[in-house]
Design a protein around this motif. Structure first.
Motif, PDB file in Angstrom:
ATOM      1  N   LEU A 436       0.998  -1.403   0.037  1.00  0.00           N
ATOM      2  CA  LEU A 436       0.083   0.196  -0.157  1.00  0.00           C
ATOM      3  C   LEU A 436       0.948   1.298  -0.124  1.00  0.00           C
ATOM      4  O   LEU A 436       0.515   2.217  -0.635  1.00  0.00           O
ATOM      5  N   ASP A 437       1.887   1.427   0.704  1.00  0.00           N
ATOM      6  CA  ASP A 437       2.862   2.392   0.533  1.00  0.00           C
ATOM      7  C   ASP A 437       3.554   2.572  -0.854  1.00  0.00           C
ATOM      8  O   ASP A 437       3.734   3.567  -1.287  1.00  0.00           O
ATOM      9  N   GLU A 438       3.908   1.362  -1.304  1.00  0.00           N
ATOM     10  CA  GLU A 438       4.252   1.586  -2.774  1.00  0.00           C
ATOM     11  C   GLU A 438       3.322   1.934  -3.785  1.00  0.00           C
ATOM     12  O   GLU A 438       3.496   2.567  -4.689  1.00  0.00           O
ATOM     13  N   PHE A 439       2.087   1.503  -3.659  1.00  0.00           N
ATOM     14  CA  PHE A 439       0.902   1.973  -4.314  1.00  0.00           C
ATOM     15  C   PHE A 439       0.729   3.390  -4.042  1.00  0.00           C
ATOM     16  O   PHE A 439       0.724   4.136  -5.325  1.00  0.00           O
ATOM     17  N   ALA A 440       0.590   3.924  -3.010  1.00  0.00           N
ATOM     18  CA  ALA A 440       0.434   5.445  -2.860  1.00  0.00           C
ATOM     19  C   ALA A 440       1.830   5.965  -3.505  1.00  0.00           C
ATOM     20  O   ALA A 440       1.318   7.042  -4.361  1.00  0.00           O
ATOM     21  N   ARG A 441       2.998   5.786  -3.599  1.00  0.00           N
ATOM     22  CA  ARG A 441       3.965   6.382  -4.255  1.00  0.00           C
ATOM     23  C   ARG A 441       3.883   6.595  -5.456  1.00  0.00           C
ATOM     24  O   ARG A 441       4.341   7.392  -6.091  1.00  0.00           O
ATOM     25  N   ARG A 442       3.438   5.321  -6.182  1.00  0.00           N
ATOM     26  CA  ARG A 442       3.563   5.255  -7.608  1.00  0.00           C
ATOM     27  C   ARG A 442       2.200   6.077  -8.356  1.00  0.00           C
ATOM     28  O   ARG A 442       2.277   6.581  -9.277  1.00  0.00           O
ATOM     29  N   ILE A 443       1.048   5.879  -7.542  1.00  0.00           N
ATOM     30  CA  ILE A 443      -0.150   6.525  -7.994  1.00  0.00           C
ATOM     31  C   ILE A 443       0.345   8.225  -8.234  1.00  0.00           C
ATOM     32  O   ILE A 443      -0.072   8.843  -8.726  1.00  0.00           O
ATOM     33  N   SER A 444       0.825   8.585  -6.717  1.00  0.00           N
ATOM     34  CA  SER A 444       1.088  10.177  -6.756  1.00  0.00           C
ATOM     35  C   SER A 444       2.284  10.594  -7.985  1.00  0.00           C
ATOM     36  O   SER A 444       1.889  11.517  -8.592  1.00  0.00           O
ATOM     37  N   TYR A 486     -10.651   7.162 -13.676  1.00  0.00           N
ATOM     38  CA  TYR A 486     -11.496   8.196 -12.715  1.00  0.00           C
ATOM     39  C   TYR A 486     -11.190   8.347 -11.407  1.00  0.00           C
ATOM     40  O   TYR A 486     -11.135   9.497 -10.755  1.00  0.00           O
ATOM     41  N   GLU A 487     -10.958   7.214 -10.697  1.00  0.00           N
ATOM     42  CA  GLU A 487     -10.477   7.171  -9.109  1.00  0.00           C
ATOM     43  C   GLU A 487      -9.118   7.361  -8.836  1.00  0.00           C
ATOM     44  O   GLU A 487      -8.567   8.373  -8.254  1.00  0.00           O
ATOM     45  N   LEU A 488      -8.131   6.516  -9.316  1.00  0.00           N
ATOM     46  CA  LEU A 488      -6.721   6.870  -9.353  1.00  0.00           C
ATOM     47  C   LEU A 488      -6.033   7.814  -9.898  1.00  0.00           C
ATOM     48  O   LEU A 488      -5.254   8.593  -9.367  1.00  0.00           O
ATOM     49  N   PRO A 565      -6.934  -4.106  -7.108  1.00  0.00           N
ATOM     50  CA  PRO A 565      -5.941  -2.787  -6.962  1.00  0.00           C
ATOM     51  C   PRO A 565      -4.721  -3.155  -7.579  1.00  0.00           C
ATOM     52  O   PRO A 565      -4.126  -1.960  -8.189  1.00  0.00           O
ATOM     53  N   LEU A 566      -4.034  -4.293  -7.648  1.00  0.00           N
ATOM     54  CA  LEU A 566      -2.968  -4.491  -8.532  1.00  0.00           C
ATOM     55  C   LEU A 566      -3.242  -4.119 -10.255  1.00  0.00           C
ATOM     56  O   LEU A 566      -2.315  -3.250 -10.792  1.00  0.00           O
ATOM     57  N   SER A 567      -4.073  -4.646 -10.767  1.00  0.00           N
ATOM     58  CA  SER A 567      -4.437  -4.539 -12.107  1.00  0.00           C
ATOM     59  C   SER A 567      -4.731  -2.995 -12.367  1.00  0.00           C
ATOM     60  O   SER A 567      -4.299  -2.312 -13.334  1.00  0.00           O
ATOM     61  N   SER A 568      -5.807  -2.371 -11.601  1.00  0.00           N
ATOM     62  CA  SER A 568      -5.906  -0.991 -11.388  1.00  0.00           C
ATOM     63  C   SER A 568      -4.656  -0.146 -11.558  1.00  0.00           C
ATOM     64  O   SER A 568      -4.669   0.854 -12.178  1.00  0.00           O
ATOM     65  N   LEU A 569      -3.799  -0.243 -10.717  1.00  0.00           N
ATOM     66  CA  LEU A 569      -2.340   0.119 -10.555  1.00  0.00           C
ATOM     67  C   LEU A 569      -1.706   0.201 -11.887  1.00  0.00           C
ATOM     68  O   LEU A 569      -1.321   1.328 -12.723  1.00  0.00           O
TER      69      LEU A 569
END
Length: 588
Positions: A436-444, A486-488, A565-569
């Protein structure tokens, strides 16, 4: 349910039987609701269908047992005519707080119907007899039935938690060698075919189940010949043979000496002439406890196998391995990969694009069929220690193979909730937090990247034109790129999409192809499938030409039908890359 704790609560617990009845439910019968007048055991002896106990659904088959408490609502829907026994009872005196679990609701498919059926039929006969002695006997018969039920539940749980099916079968043979069992019977118990069972033993032990059963019987026969003065006929009956002649023939074939000659030689030469366990295969010696190293290994492995946790699921409390390692999924592969577990098996429709998930897979994933047509035989052959399914209706079939968790991602509101839930199921909470930390970093990073190329006022439409003469427009959906865009990424939907789909809280809206130009924004994210209709896509292109200012970006449909979530990322990162490759659209 902790079966050991539940069984312990029954110790010295007096009850009064209130009713024992047999009901039949026809397949064309309108379901009627009944209420349990007191604590009730329900036992299905024939048929197939669904039993609702309050809000809990049980998909039942022959030899399925259910327990409900006083006031529980029961409804039976028969696919095939169901024969069902009710055993209604009450405890004498109030239950202490620590014994409250005796009122618990549970249900389980069991594997050995004959003794359960025999006891419950006898119980009903005794209950219907007006003689008071027979009524007294019926209470004793109830406890015999309860003992058999709890024993089978314990066996079922132990088998479900053991990852080695070969050892499971050997354990079953070692416990039931006195009975008239066959390979066909054992295959039914372990939900596989006789051919598969024989192949499994040949691959693992270079022998057959029948040969292992014979070895176990020979070991027990030699022990009885050494330690008792029992007749050959008596020994034969104790080890599962019909008569002494059959035992003698197998004994001589196995050891090269007749049973009576063996007993005579023991008297002359003492322990030096002992035979039996030492002539058995190593796998069987481990189970019989006759091999010191094997016994130690078995004890160590058993302590590992029985390390379990109980977790809450939509199907009730489920006992699962403490840290599952042989996981099969029929849908939510991205959730499992995100917390660092590569599934042992998954549908080929989910693993078809290996390059998409390649950085997250550390082993080969076995194909278990299509996501909407899973092969239970393939799942069985993989010997999983945990199955994760999206489908409550498939739970009963999967649970016969291994502990099964129903995971419904739509029950969670955010990416964090979904990943934390999967981290809890697989006991990978630390891995879930790290992801989740890595997810937030990559989306940012990716949102910042998009913002440097595309004005926040630019609008987007997502369309899937592949499966009918109409076009599906994506709205409040996690799938087909909706969550990613739309979300990410925070992309702004086209005005008509926002007003007529998003604000109406619709996941999708189906429109005529001729109407698509009215829903277009500055960009169109078009899902493109090789299996879609070329003529339909050609017709759509002519409609898109009516709005040349709209930039069309084609996306591979196979990458976008998943919504985890992984596919969406990964989808968000690809969409961002495709948008920035196009570059900014000039202001009009």
């Amino acid at each position: 349910m902790d079966i050991e704790q539940y069984a312990a609560l029954w110790d010295n617990r007096p009850i009064r039987l209130l009713d024992v009845r047999r009901y039949e439910y026809e397949s064309n019968q309108v379901p009627s609701s009944q209420i349990c007048p007191s604590n009730t055991f329900l036992y299905v002896t024939r048929g197939r269908g669904i039993v609702w106990l309050n809000q809990e659904m049980h998909r039942v088959d022959t030899c399925y047992a259910i327990h409900g408490s006083q006031g529980a609502h029961l409804s039976v829907i028969a696919d095939e005519a169901i024969e069902l026994y009710w055993v209604v009872y009450m405890f004498l005196g109030p239950l202490p707080v620590e014994a409250a679990d005796l009122n618990a609701h549970f249900g389980m498919q069991l594997s050995y119907p004959s003794p359960l059926l025999e006891h419950v039929v006898q119980l009903q006969k005794q209950w219907e007899n007006i003689d008071y002695l027979e009524r007294i006997q019926s209470t004793a018969q109830f406890y015999q039935w309860l003992y058999e039920l709890l024993k089978q539940i314990r066996q079922h749980r132990a088998l479900a938690l053991s990852p080695d099916r070969t050892m499971q079968v050997i354990g079953y043979l070692a416990e039931h060698y006195k009975e008239q069992i066959t390979v066909e019977h054992v295959a039914v118990i372990f939900h596989c075919s006789p051919r598969y069972l024989n192949r499994l033993f040949q691959n693992r032990l270079h022998t057959s189940p029948g040969r292992v059963l014979s070895q176990i019987r020979m070991a027990q026969a030699s022990r009885l010949l050494r330690q008792t003065e029992a007749t050959l006929q008596n020994i034969a009956e104790q080890v599962g043979y019909a008569n002494g002649f059959t035992l003698s023939r197998y004994f001589k074939k196995n050891f090269g000496i007749s049973p009576m000659s063996y007993r005579e030689q023991l008297k002359k030469h003492g322990p030096a002439f002992e035979i039996g366990a030492g002539d058995l295969g190593s796998a069987v010696k481990v189970w019989l406890g006759t091999d010191s190293e094997g016994t130690a290994n078995r004890a160590n492995s058993k302590s590992i196998e029985t390390r379990t946790r109980t977790i809450a699921t939509p199907m009730g409390s489920i006992q699962v391995p403490d840290r599952p390692s042989r996981v099969v999924v029929d849908w939510d592969i991205g959730h499992v990969l995100a917390v660092g577990v590569t599934p042992l098996g998954a549908p080929h429709s989910l693993i078809g694009s290996k390059e998409w998930f390649a950085p997250y897979m550390n082993a080969e994933v076995n194909n278990i069929g299509n996501h909407n047509q899973i092969s239970l035989e393939k799942v069985l052959e993989l010997e999983p220690d945990l199955i994760i399914t999206w489908n409550p209706c498939a739970y009963a079939s999967y649970a016969r193979i291994a502990p099964t968790v129903v995971f419904q991602s739509e029950a969670y509101q955010t990416v964090a909730e979904e990943i934390q839930a999967m981290g809890h199921i697989l006991n990978r909470k630390k891995e879930a937090a790290n992801w989740l930390d890595e997810f937030a970093r990559r989306i940012s990073l990716v949102r910042h990247h998009v913002s440097t190329y595309v004005s926040s006022e630019r609008t987007f439409t997502i369309a899937d034109p592949n499966w009918s003469e109409h076009v599906d427009l994506v709205g409040n959906s996690k799938g087909r790129g909706g969550r990613a865009a739309y979300e990410l990424l925070g992309l702004k939907p086209a005005e008509k999409v926002r007003r007529e789909i998003m604000e109406q809280r619709l996941e999708y809206a189906q429109i005529e192809r001729s109407a698509i130009s009215r829903f277009l924004g500055d960009y169109l994210l078009m899902l493109n499938s090789s299996q879609g209709s070329p003529s339909a896509q050609s017709m759509l292109k002519s409609e898109l030409d009516k709005k040349p200012s709209c930039e069309v970006i084609y996306l591979e449909w196979n990458k976008y039908f998943l919504s985890d979530p992984l596919s969406s990322l990964l989808q968000a990162e690809e969409i961002a890359q495709r948008i920035t490759a196009v570059g900014p659209i000039p202001m009009r």
